[in-house]
Design a protein around this motif. Sequence first.
Motif, PDB file in Angstrom:
ATOM      1  N   PHE A  72    -138.814  72.677 -96.453  1.00 44.89           N
ATOM      2  CA  PHE A  72    -138.781  71.640 -95.432  1.00 44.89           C
ATOM      3  C   PHE A  72    -137.880  72.186 -94.320  1.00 44.89           C
ATOM      4  O   PHE A  72    -136.727  72.511 -94.570  1.00 44.89           O
ATOM      5  N   PHE A  99    -131.474  64.698 -85.110  1.00 47.07           N
ATOM      6  CA  PHE A  99    -132.342  65.486 -85.970  1.00 47.07           C
ATOM      7  C   PHE A  99    -133.804  65.096 -85.821  1.00 47.07           C
ATOM      8  O   PHE A  99    -134.131  63.922 -85.611  1.00 47.07           O
ATOM      9  N   TYR A 159    -126.474  60.436 -93.306  1.00 42.54           N
ATOM     10  CA  TYR A 159    -127.917  60.381 -93.144  1.00 42.54           C
ATOM     11  C   TYR A 159    -128.569  59.912 -94.437  1.00 42.54           C
ATOM     12  O   TYR A 159    -128.049  60.143 -95.528  1.00 42.54           O
ATOM     13  N   PHE A 189    -123.991  70.197 -94.120  1.00 43.07           N
ATOM     14  CA  PHE A 189    -124.375  69.077 -94.956  1.00 43.07           C
ATOM     15  C   PHE A 189    -123.752  69.150 -96.332  1.00 43.07           C
ATOM     16  O   PHE A 189    -123.569  70.220 -96.903  1.00 43.07           O
ATOM     17  N   GLY A 190    -123.467  67.977 -96.858  1.00 46.41           N
ATOM     18  CA  GLY A 190    -122.991  67.884 -98.222  1.00 46.41           C
ATOM     19  C   GLY A 190    -124.135  68.028 -99.198  1.00 46.41           C
ATOM     20  O   GLY A 190    -125.296  68.170 -98.823  1.00 46.41           O
ATOM     21  N   THR A 191    -123.803  67.970-100.444  1.00 43.65           N
ATOM     22  CA  THR A 191    -124.780  68.186-101.514  1.00 43.65           C
ATOM     23  C   THR A 191    -125.700  66.992-101.727  1.00 43.65           C
ATOM     24  O   THR A 191    -126.744  67.129-102.328  1.00 43.65           O
ATOM     25  N   GLN A 212    -134.469  73.154 -96.071  1.00 48.17           N
ATOM     26  CA  GLN A 212    -134.129  72.359 -97.238  1.00 48.17           C
ATOM     27  C   GLN A 212    -135.118  72.636 -98.351  1.00 48.17           C
ATOM     28  O   GLN A 212    -136.317  72.376 -98.202  1.00 48.17           O
ATOM     29  N   GLY A 218    -138.606  66.694 -89.354  1.00 42.76           N
ATOM     30  CA  GLY A 218    -138.851  67.754 -90.322  1.00 42.76           C
ATOM     31  C   GLY A 218    -140.300  68.201 -90.380  1.00 42.76           C
ATOM     32  O   GLY A 218    -141.221  67.467 -89.998  1.00 42.76           O
ATOM     33  N   PHE A 245    -126.817  61.892 -97.403  1.00 45.94           N
ATOM     34  CA  PHE A 245    -126.064  63.103 -97.109  1.00 45.94           C
ATOM     35  C   PHE A 245    -124.979  62.820 -96.078  1.00 45.94           C
ATOM     36  O   PHE A 245    -125.212  62.082 -95.111  1.00 45.94           O
ATOM     37  N   TYR A 265    -123.455  71.359 -87.734  1.00 48.46           N
ATOM     38  CA  TYR A 265    -123.227  70.427 -88.825  1.00 48.46           C
ATOM     39  C   TYR A 265    -123.472  71.099 -90.163  1.00 48.46           C
ATOM     40  O   TYR A 265    -124.421  71.862 -90.334  1.00 48.46           O
ATOM     41  N   GLN A 278    -132.481  69.725-102.802  1.00 50.10           N
ATOM     42  CA  GLN A 278    -131.248  70.379-102.385  1.00 50.10           C
ATOM     43  C   GLN A 278    -130.840  69.878-101.010  1.00 50.10           C
ATOM     44  O   GLN A 278    -131.543  69.109-100.365  1.00 50.10           O
ATOM     45  N   SER A 279    -129.677  70.330-100.581  1.00 52.19           N
ATOM     46  CA  SER A 279    -129.182  69.905 -99.290  1.00 52.19           C
ATOM     47  C   SER A 279    -129.770  70.780 -98.178  1.00 52.19           C
ATOM     48  O   SER A 279    -130.512  71.714 -98.432  1.00 52.19           O
ATOM     49  N   LEU A 280    -129.427  70.438 -96.958  1.00 50.31           N
ATOM     50  CA  LEU A 280    -129.891  71.215 -95.814  1.00 50.31           C
ATOM     51  C   LEU A 280    -128.941  72.375 -95.575  1.00 50.31           C
ATOM     52  O   LEU A 280    -127.725  72.221 -95.603  1.00 50.31           O
ATOM     53  N   MET A 281    -129.510  73.533 -95.308  1.00 50.31           N
ATOM     54  CA  MET A 281    -128.711  74.714 -95.004  1.00 50.31           C
ATOM     55  C   MET A 281    -129.037  75.173 -93.593  1.00 50.31           C
ATOM     56  O   MET A 281    -130.205  75.337 -93.240  1.00 50.31           O
ATOM     57  N   LEU A 282    -128.002  75.396 -92.809  1.00 49.48           N
ATOM     58  CA  LEU A 282    -128.200  75.855 -91.445  1.00 49.48           C
ATOM     59  C   LEU A 282    -128.736  77.273 -91.459  1.00 49.48           C
ATOM     60  O   LEU A 282    -128.193  78.151 -92.129  1.00 49.48           O
ATOM     61  N   TYR A 317    -132.587  74.055 -89.626  1.00 50.38           N
ATOM     62  CA  TYR A 317    -132.128  73.924 -90.999  1.00 50.38           C
ATOM     63  C   TYR A 317    -133.315  74.095 -91.944  1.00 50.38           C
ATOM     64  O   TYR A 317    -134.461  73.860 -91.582  1.00 50.38           O
ATOM     65  N   GLN A 368    -120.620  75.658 -98.443  1.00 49.71           N
ATOM     66  CA  GLN A 368    -120.922  74.277 -98.116  1.00 49.71           C
ATOM     67  C   GLN A 368    -119.621  73.545 -97.799  1.00 49.71           C
ATOM     68  O   GLN A 368    -118.637  73.632 -98.512  1.00 49.71           O
ATOM     69  N   GLY A 400    -138.138  63.009 -93.496  1.00 55.71           N
ATOM     70  CA  GLY A 400    -137.081  63.504 -92.634  1.00 55.71           C
ATOM     71  C   GLY A 400    -135.802  62.707 -92.754  1.00 55.71           C
ATOM     72  O   GLY A 400    -135.695  61.768 -93.538  1.00 55.71           O
ATOM     73  N   LEU A 401    -134.838  63.106 -91.960  1.00 54.26           N
ATOM     74  CA  LEU A 401    -133.534  62.457 -91.993  1.00 54.26           C
ATOM     75  C   LEU A 401    -133.511  61.223 -91.096  1.00 54.26           C
ATOM     76  O   LEU A 401    -134.072  61.231 -90.009  1.00 54.26           O
ATOM     77  N   ILE A 435    -136.065  71.562 -90.703  1.00 51.77           N
ATOM     78  CA  ILE A 435    -135.614  70.471 -89.848  1.00 51.77           C
ATOM     79  C   ILE A 435    -134.834  71.045 -88.671  1.00 51.77           C
ATOM     80  O   ILE A 435    -133.991  71.927 -88.849  1.00 51.77           O
TER      81      ILE A 435
END
Lengths: 110, 114
Positions: free
Chosen positions: B91, B105, A35, A100-102, B38, B108, A88, A98, B42-46, B36, A2, A42-43, B93
């Motif tokens: 989720f 983006f 975001y 993303f942070g935690t 999610q 989702g 985020f 991109y 938690q955060s989004l992971m590519l 991505y 991350q 959604g974001l 996205i």
Amino acid sequence: SQQGEEDPQALSIQEGENATMNCSYKTSINNLQWYRQNSGRGLVHLILIRSNEREKHSGRLRVTLDTSKKSSSLLITASRAADTASYFCATDPWTYKYIFGTGTRLKVLA
Amino acid sequence: GAVVSQHPSWVICKSGTSVKIECRSLDFQATTMFWYRQFPKQSLMLMATSNEGSKATYEQGVEKDKFLINHASLTLSTLTVTSAHPEDSSFYICSARESVNEQFFGPGTRLTVL
């Protein structure tokens, strides 16, 4: 791995107070975005700040970027209950992918 | 900013079935789209990068046979979760790159596998 770590992980404040969230990243970036995500939704894009910019404003939002410290902050002034969400940061390490942070979970109490 | 849509916004399916999720750039052409994932809280992971007219590139640890990506046009990328299982519930996205610095983006898609 991350790219972004956000601090704090969770934040609870009273309506009307300011909320500050920080994002730290590891490598050089092209730009950084913030975001908002409401629970289960959604974001929502807030602000994009480029690597040659130091500060940007949008309404009650103020974003700073310090590339020397590899960090960014998001300030929400005069918070409202509707600001309750997860926030985020997302960084582009010159790959257009991109990372993303935690995230910071913000709760604004009415 | 530009608009990216996803369809469906949510889907519930039985274990073992396949599910297709669409990502569309509505007012711009996107040669590159990203998917991505999610998990809750938690955060989004590519997961993968989708390139129009060529094969997708997957991030480490993502099964390409499990998550099929097709980017058949400059405005549409699809993600198919094949033989879905409960652990695929998540989720999903997408994002679409309009220009060098602008990426947008989608809203989702929530997938629940029973």
